[in-house]
Design a protein around this motif. Structure first.
Motif, PDB file in Angstrom:
ATOM      1  N   THR A 118     -28.838 -25.145  -4.424  1.00 14.69           N
ATOM      2  CA  THR A 118     -28.171 -25.745  -3.269  1.00 14.69           C
ATOM      3  C   THR A 118     -29.201 -26.611  -2.553  1.00 14.69           C
ATOM      4  OG1 THR A 118     -28.688 -23.772  -1.950  1.00 14.69           O
ATOM      5  CG2 THR A 118     -26.497 -23.890  -2.933  1.00 14.69           C
ATOM      6  N   GLU A 125     -24.818 -22.930   2.574  1.00 13.62           N
ATOM      7  CA  GLU A 125     -24.540 -21.493   2.663  1.00 13.62           C
ATOM      8  C   GLU A 125     -23.098 -21.194   2.264  1.00 13.62           C
ATOM      9  OE1 GLU A 125     -24.592 -17.877   5.978  1.00 13.62           O
ATOM     10  OE2 GLU A 125     -25.675 -19.745   6.364  1.00 13.62           O
ATOM     11  N   LEU A 126     -22.181 -22.053   2.710  1.00 15.53           N
ATOM     12  CA  LEU A 126     -20.778 -21.883   2.345  1.00 15.53           C
ATOM     13  C   LEU A 126     -20.590 -22.071   0.846  1.00 15.53           C
ATOM     14  CD1 LEU A 126     -17.812 -21.467   3.209  1.00 15.53           C
ATOM     15  CD2 LEU A 126     -17.683 -23.942   3.603  1.00 15.53           C
ATOM     16  N   TYR A 127     -21.256 -23.091   0.278  1.00 20.24           N
ATOM     17  CA  TYR A 127     -21.162 -23.315  -1.160  1.00 20.24           C
ATOM     18  C   TYR A 127     -21.663 -22.103  -1.932  1.00 20.24           C
ATOM     19  CZ  TYR A 127     -20.394 -28.247  -0.030  1.00 20.24           C
ATOM     20  OH  TYR A 127     -19.901 -29.430   0.457  1.00 20.24           O
ATOM     21  N   GLN A 151     -21.734 -19.007  -1.014  1.00 17.09           N
ATOM     22  CA  GLN A 151     -20.789 -17.897  -0.908  1.00 17.09           C
ATOM     23  C   GLN A 151     -19.666 -18.014  -1.928  1.00 17.09           C
ATOM     24  OE1 GLN A 151     -19.483 -17.905   3.163  1.00 17.09           O
ATOM     25  NE2 GLN A 151     -21.401 -17.070   3.966  1.00 17.09           N
ATOM     26  N   HIS A 152     -19.305 -19.230  -2.246  1.00 14.83           N
ATOM     27  CA  HIS A 152     -18.213 -19.460  -3.189  1.00 14.83           C
ATOM     28  C   HIS A 152     -18.725 -19.757  -4.599  1.00 14.83           C
ATOM     29  CE1 HIS A 152     -14.832 -19.569  -0.287  1.00 14.83           C
ATOM     30  NE2 HIS A 152     -15.755 -19.988   0.561  1.00 14.83           N
ATOM     31  N   GLY A 153     -20.020 -19.655  -4.802  1.00 13.90           N
ATOM     32  CA  GLY A 153     -20.568 -19.918  -6.129  1.00 13.90           C
ATOM     33  C   GLY A 153     -20.525 -21.373  -6.528  1.00 13.90           C
ATOM     34  N   ARG A 154     -20.548 -22.271  -5.558  1.00 14.81           N
ATOM     35  CA  ARG A 154     -20.494 -23.710  -5.828  1.00 14.81           C
ATOM     36  C   ARG A 154     -21.916 -24.262  -5.811  1.00 14.81           C
ATOM     37  NH1 ARG A 154     -15.526 -26.045  -4.656  1.00 14.81           N
ATOM     38  NH2 ARG A 154     -16.476 -27.936  -5.486  1.00 14.81           N
ATOM     39  N   TYR A 155     -22.488 -24.516  -6.969  1.00 13.28           N
ATOM     40  CA  TYR A 155     -23.871 -24.967  -7.071  1.00 13.28           C
ATOM     41  C   TYR A 155     -23.948 -26.314  -7.786  1.00 13.28           C
ATOM     42  CZ  TYR A 155     -24.541 -19.940  -6.301  1.00 13.28           C
ATOM     43  OH  TYR A 155     -24.483 -18.671  -5.807  1.00 13.28           O
TER      44      TYR A 155
END
Length: 443
Positions: free
Chosen positions: A411, A419-421, A423-427
């Motif tokens: 990230t 941080e939000l990404y 949490q959702h596994g968005r890398y």
């Protein structure tokens, strides 16, 4: 057309019709109501009104022509053609006559402008103006009372501007610039995009060939030409080598991102228009369409009708070929261990892997979750990754794929949404050769 250009045409056709019609292939689908997204060159007046559109594109690349070499050029694009259903003298969205539905729709007409220009003339610069006629065709609908299909096309004017400049230094070579301009005289400041598209060139791309000569890859140029290729400016088009790896006499200047030597998979049974790499998924989805949806698709476009017919008649053995093909097998030395009876995609396939605790060595530093790294996207990266060059990032996971290639999930440090990404596994994912450590301590 040279043999090289003929062989390249299959790939160019895929570019020409990429996104032409999206699944489920009917005019009533929401995503088919906003069309013509790639390689659009609008009239200059419309582009200048702050619409976000452009009236020109430019490709720059390095060529090595033979003595007395000739550049073969094919400019290709689609001309929008409005097909309107008329009944009793007025336009209607659709009409059914004797069980056959007719739908108002925007078709496309293929256009090609050809030129052969000696490189000697390119030193002075060359302009190739062209004009595409407009027109109107009327087709009566048999069995319909005063019903007809009216196809209308607006005329187009444009220019190809070409220039070749000899590179300084002992290695030779020519820096070639190819510009495409929409010169249509049309100025309607309050026009909608749909109205402007009628005067636009769509899916615009150029095929270039040098019989007996060569082009240099912009993705992987030889060392002597690395500075020259880095200085090439490409706007809304990107040159890639065509043909089998090793061939370099033909280039496609594409409006979508491609790598050198793109090919149409031999398993593909025909165009699906909605994506270049997902034949199996689209074929299976098309088979699930209801009879009513298929009827609407056939009424929308002749290409959609051909697609539906081809998918419905595809024998099982051809459908099986779409499921997957191994094109490359790595050589393995020594005795191979018996693979576990677990699918490769199951997390239990290799319990020894742990993306959150594994590390990989980069420049002598163990990189793992929590490490700070600097992003250095390689030449194979797409445009979105290239924009991140030099940015600092935090490693979130280290992953190993089925080909034993490491991938680093990160990230961005200065991204407020990181941080939000996470949490959702968005890398964002980069290779080991695309990062460099910032901190020297191990995680």
């Amino acid at each position: 057309m040279t043999d090289a250009l003929t062989r390249a045409k299959a790939v160019a056709d895929a570019v020409l019709y990429e996104g032409y019609l999206l699944y489920p292939y009917r005019a009533s689908a929401a995503k088919n109501k906003v069309r013509w997204q790639w390689g659009v060159l609008t009239p200059a007046a419309y582009a200048a009104a702050g619409t976000g559109e452009h009236h020109w594109s430019q490709a720059e690349l390095i060529a090595e022509p033979p003595d007395d070499g000739v550049l073969q050029v094919r400019l290709r694009f689609l001309q929008v053609q409005k097909r309107v259903v008329e009944a009793a003298g007025r336009a209607v969205p659709s009409l059914t006559v004797d069980g056959t539905e007719y739908t108002t729709w925007e078709e496309a007409v293929e256009r090609e402008i050809a030129a052969a220009i000696p490189f000697a003339a390119l030193r002075r610069g060359t302009c190739v103006p062209f004009h595409v006629e407009g027109g109107e065709d009327v087709e009566p609908i048999l069995g319909g009372d005063d019903a007809r299909l009216v196809r209308r096309r607006a005329g187009l004017r444009g220019e190809l501007r070409l220039r070749g400049e000899a590179l300084p230094g002992p290695f030779g070579g020519v820096k070639l610039r190819v510009g495409v301009y929409n010169k249509s005289v049309w100025d309607e400041p309050e026009a909608t995009r749909d109205e402007a598209l009628a005067h636009s060139m769509v899916a615009t791309h150029t095929l270039l060939s040098i019989p007996g000569g060569a082009f240099l890859s912009l993705i992987d140029p030889p060392e002597w030409a690395s500075v020259a290729t880095e200085e090439c400016v490409n706007e809304r088009t990107w040159p890639v080598l065509l043909g089998k790896p090793g061939r370099c006499d033909t280039v496609l200047c594409s409006p979508i991102i491609l790598y050198d030597h793109p090919e149409i998979a031999e398993e593909s049974q025909g165009p699906l228009y909605d994506g270049l790499e997902i034949d199996e998924i689209l074929t299976l989805r098309t088979l699930t369409l209801t009879d009513e949806e298929k009827r609407q698709a056939r009424a929308t476009d002749t290409r959609a009708a051909e697609l539906i017919d081809r998918v419905e008649s595809m024998p099982p053995e051809l459908l099986d070929r779409l499921h997957g093909t191994i094109r490359y097998l790595r050589s393995v030395t020594g005795d191979a261990e018996e693979p576990p009876d677990v699918p490769w995609w199951d997390p239990e396939a290799d319990a020894s892997l742990s993306p959150e605790s594994d590390t990989v060595n980069v420049a002598g530093v163990a990189i793992g979750k929590g490490s700070r790294v600097r992003l250095r996207p390689a030449k194979r990266a797409d445009a979105h990754d290239m924009f991140l060059s030099g940015r600092a990032a935090v490693v979130q996971a280290v992953l190993l794929d089925v080909d034993d290639v490491w991938h680093i999930a990160v990230t961005l440090e200065d991204d407020l949404g990181s941080e939000l990404y996470a949490q959702h596994g968005r890398y964002r994912y980069f290779g080991v050769d695309e990062i460099e450590p910032i901190a020297t301590e191990a995680p």
